[in-house]
Design a protein around this motif. Structure first.
Motif, PDB file in Angstrom:
ATOM      1  N   LEU A 229       0.795  -1.355   0.050  1.00  0.00           N
ATOM      2  CA  LEU A 229       0.005   0.109   0.027  1.00  0.00           C
ATOM      3  C   LEU A 229       0.889   1.250   0.150  1.00  0.00           C
ATOM      4  O   LEU A 229       0.531   2.322  -0.190  1.00  0.00           O
ATOM      5  N   LEU A 230       2.284   1.024   0.404  1.00  0.00           N
ATOM      6  CA  LEU A 230       3.127   2.237   0.418  1.00  0.00           C
ATOM      7  C   LEU A 230       3.175   3.141  -0.829  1.00  0.00           C
ATOM      8  O   LEU A 230       2.929   4.479  -0.982  1.00  0.00           O
ATOM      9  N   GLY A 231       2.900   2.430  -1.861  1.00  0.00           N
ATOM     10  CA  GLY A 231       3.364   3.169  -3.331  1.00  0.00           C
ATOM     11  C   GLY A 231       1.929   3.848  -3.543  1.00  0.00           C
ATOM     12  O   GLY A 231       2.094   5.120  -3.883  1.00  0.00           O
ATOM     13  N   PRO A 232       0.839   3.127  -3.591  1.00  0.00           N
ATOM     14  CA  PRO A 232      -0.302   4.055  -3.717  1.00  0.00           C
ATOM     15  C   PRO A 232      -0.654   5.346  -2.809  1.00  0.00           C
ATOM     16  O   PRO A 232      -1.101   6.405  -3.105  1.00  0.00           O
ATOM     17  N   LEU A 233      -0.102   5.190  -1.575  1.00  0.00           N
ATOM     18  CA  LEU A 233      -0.255   6.118  -0.611  1.00  0.00           C
ATOM     19  C   LEU A 233       0.500   7.381  -0.977  1.00  0.00           C
ATOM     20  O   LEU A 233      -0.099   8.371  -0.943  1.00  0.00           O
ATOM     21  N   VAL A 234       1.800   7.026  -1.386  1.00  0.00           N
ATOM     22  CA  VAL A 234       2.619   8.217  -1.887  1.00  0.00           C
ATOM     23  C   VAL A 234       1.881   9.047  -3.164  1.00  0.00           C
ATOM     24  O   VAL A 234       2.090  10.252  -3.210  1.00  0.00           O
ATOM     25  N   ARG A 235       1.653   8.075  -4.036  1.00  0.00           N
ATOM     26  CA  ARG A 235       0.939   8.677  -5.031  1.00  0.00           C
ATOM     27  C   ARG A 235      -0.589   9.240  -4.810  1.00  0.00           C
ATOM     28  O   ARG A 235      -0.820  10.322  -5.963  1.00  0.00           O
ATOM     29  N   GLY A 236      -1.102   9.051  -3.699  1.00  0.00           N
ATOM     30  CA  GLY A 236      -2.269   9.697  -3.404  1.00  0.00           C
ATOM     31  C   GLY A 236      -1.912  11.196  -2.570  1.00  0.00           C
ATOM     32  O   GLY A 236      -3.027  11.722  -2.170  1.00  0.00           O
ATOM     33  N   LEU A 237      -0.889  11.474  -2.276  1.00  0.00           N
ATOM     34  CA  LEU A 237      -0.220  12.702  -1.769  1.00  0.00           C
ATOM     35  C   LEU A 237      -0.140  14.126  -2.696  1.00  0.00           C
ATOM     36  O   LEU A 237       0.089  13.646  -3.876  1.00  0.00           O
ATOM     37  N   THR A 238      -0.592  15.106  -2.064  1.00  0.00           N
ATOM     38  CA  THR A 238      -0.278  16.240  -2.937  1.00  0.00           C
ATOM     39  C   THR A 238       1.259  16.437  -3.059  1.00  0.00           C
ATOM     40  O   THR A 238       2.099  16.095  -2.123  1.00  0.00           O
ATOM     41  N   ASP A 239       1.677  17.404  -3.841  1.00  0.00           N
ATOM     42  CA  ASP A 239       3.078  17.621  -3.889  1.00  0.00           C
ATOM     43  C   ASP A 239       3.525  18.223  -2.464  1.00  0.00           C
ATOM     44  O   ASP A 239       2.912  19.203  -1.837  1.00  0.00           O
ATOM     45  N   GLY A 240       4.451  17.704  -2.032  1.00  0.00           N
ATOM     46  CA  GLY A 240       4.873  18.147  -0.744  1.00  0.00           C
ATOM     47  C   GLY A 240       4.337  17.399   0.713  1.00  0.00           C
ATOM     48  O   GLY A 240       4.485  17.836   1.622  1.00  0.00           O
ATOM     49  N   GLY A 241       3.439  16.498   0.208  1.00  0.00           N
ATOM     50  CA  GLY A 241       2.682  15.608   1.259  1.00  0.00           C
ATOM     51  C   GLY A 241       3.615  14.698   2.144  1.00  0.00           C
ATOM     52  O   GLY A 241       4.864  14.645   1.711  1.00  0.00           O
ATOM     53  N   ARG A 242       3.251  14.488   3.351  1.00  0.00           N
ATOM     54  CA  ARG A 242       3.878  13.756   4.262  1.00  0.00           C
ATOM     55  C   ARG A 242       3.301  12.445   4.711  1.00  0.00           C
ATOM     56  O   ARG A 242       2.062  12.421   4.870  1.00  0.00           O
ATOM     57  N   LEU A 243       4.048  11.365   4.510  1.00  0.00           N
ATOM     58  CA  LEU A 243       3.539  10.153   4.849  1.00  0.00           C
ATOM     59  C   LEU A 243       4.152   9.779   6.054  1.00  0.00           C
ATOM     60  O   LEU A 243       5.440   9.571   6.129  1.00  0.00           O
TER      61      LEU A 243
END
Length: 330
Positions: A229-243
């Motif tokens: 799920l990590l990949g889809p999570l990163v791709r679901g963040l806005t630019d500059g998003g934080r995971l």
């Protein structure tokens, strides 16, 4: 007393003498024991079944076995009443027999009576039950710490995975209460089964891990799933998003995925805060109790099982069927 231990993933009930507390320890007669996903994963090699029959109690044995490798203890959150204290505990900490306490036990938590170190113990206020305590304190500390690691700003969109779990359902609420989120998205494996529960706790949207559209990009994500799920999570963040990842599920990310959106990833572990910043740990704990007393933070207990039916409790979590915390009752 009874305690449950495991060997090679198999659970057994042992009948042993009640231990005496040593220096810095409390003997707590348990009223509720929290079941955690890391423990379930520990007993489930490669994702397979490990706990024996799901619908019955675990086996009963006396003693440590005859192969030279005794069954291992199971840790977890406990809440109950202090029965005895170790040498100098009363003078150093003020804890005394009769006090209601909760905390994380690293030894035999799955037991009628647990040894709890005073550094990990806290008083349970009058407004809280034993179930509230095991559902709120440890899971709430994880949720609040992960939220703080995301550096939330008012009005942002928050995405919470495993949102119906013991920590996740609290993270969902805290994103709004403490983070000031303007929009909260709950991600789960089965939105149809868990949607009503999550919306009642304040989720604006409920999505499934396999959905192709999670809505507008999130400013930050609090992740308790990991893995693929990590990949889809990163791709679901806005630019500059934080995971912020606080999962024990592992997983990897390609560096170019982080670079493309200037995304940051932070790993969070509450044990490190407890060890290195005890004052902050205590302040977070008091904040959780304050929010609970005000009726703003609502810990949920999905199910309570008798101690001897720990296998059923593990099976519920393994199937991701819980809505909130799963507890055992001696």
């Amino acid at each position: 007393m009874r305690r449950i231990r495991h060997r090679h993933g198999t659970l057994t009930v042992q009948h042993v003498p009640t231990p005496a507390p040593g220096p810095g320890e409390l003997l707590v007669r348990t009223e509720a024991i929290g079941v955690t996903l890391p423990v379930v994963r520990k007993l489930t090699p490669h994702g397979g079944a490990a706990d024996g029959p799901v619908d019955g109690p675990v086996g009963e044995v006396v003693g440590e076995g005859d192969d030279g490798a005794g069954p291992e203890p199971l840790g977890g959150e406990v809440a109950g009443v202090v029965e005895a204290v170790g040498p100098d505990v009363a003078e150093a900490t003020g804890f005394a027999p009769g006090d209601r306490v909760t905390g994380l036990c690293f030894g035999d938590a799955y037991s009628d009576a647990a040894l709890l170190h005073t550094a990990m113990a806290s008083a349970v206020p009058d407004h809280a039950t034993a179930h509230d305590a095991v559902a709120l304190v440890r899971g709430g500390l994880v949720a609040l710490g992960a939220l703080e690691a995301a550096h939330p700003r008012p009005g942002e969109t928050a995405l919470v995975t495993a949102a119906a779990s013991g920590a996740g359902h609290l993270a969902l609420q805290l994103a709004r209460l403490r983070g000031g989120a303007g929009h909260v998205v709950a991600a789960v494996g089965d939105p149809a089964a868990k949607g009503d529960f999550l919306r009642a706790l304040g989720a604006d949207a409920v999505v499934g891990y396999g959905d192709t559209d999670w809505g507008p990009p999130a400013d930050y994500a609090l992740d308790a799933v990991g893995g693929a799920l990590l990949g889809p999570l990163v791709r679901g963040l806005t630019d500059g998003g934080r995971l912020v990842a606080y999962s024990s599920g592992g997983g990897t990310l390609a560096a170019h995925e982080l670079l493309a959106g200037a995304t940051s990833v932070t790993g969070f572990q509450i044990g490190r805060v407890a060890r290195e910043r005890p004052a902050l740990y205590a302040a977070w704990r008091e904040e959780l109790w304050r929010l609970h007393a005000a009726g703003e933070l609502r810990p949920a207990v999905a199910a309570a099982f008798p101690l001897a039916e720990a296998a059923r409790a593990h099976a519920l979590i393994r199937a991701r069927g819980n809505l909130g915390k799963v507890v055992l009752e001696p």
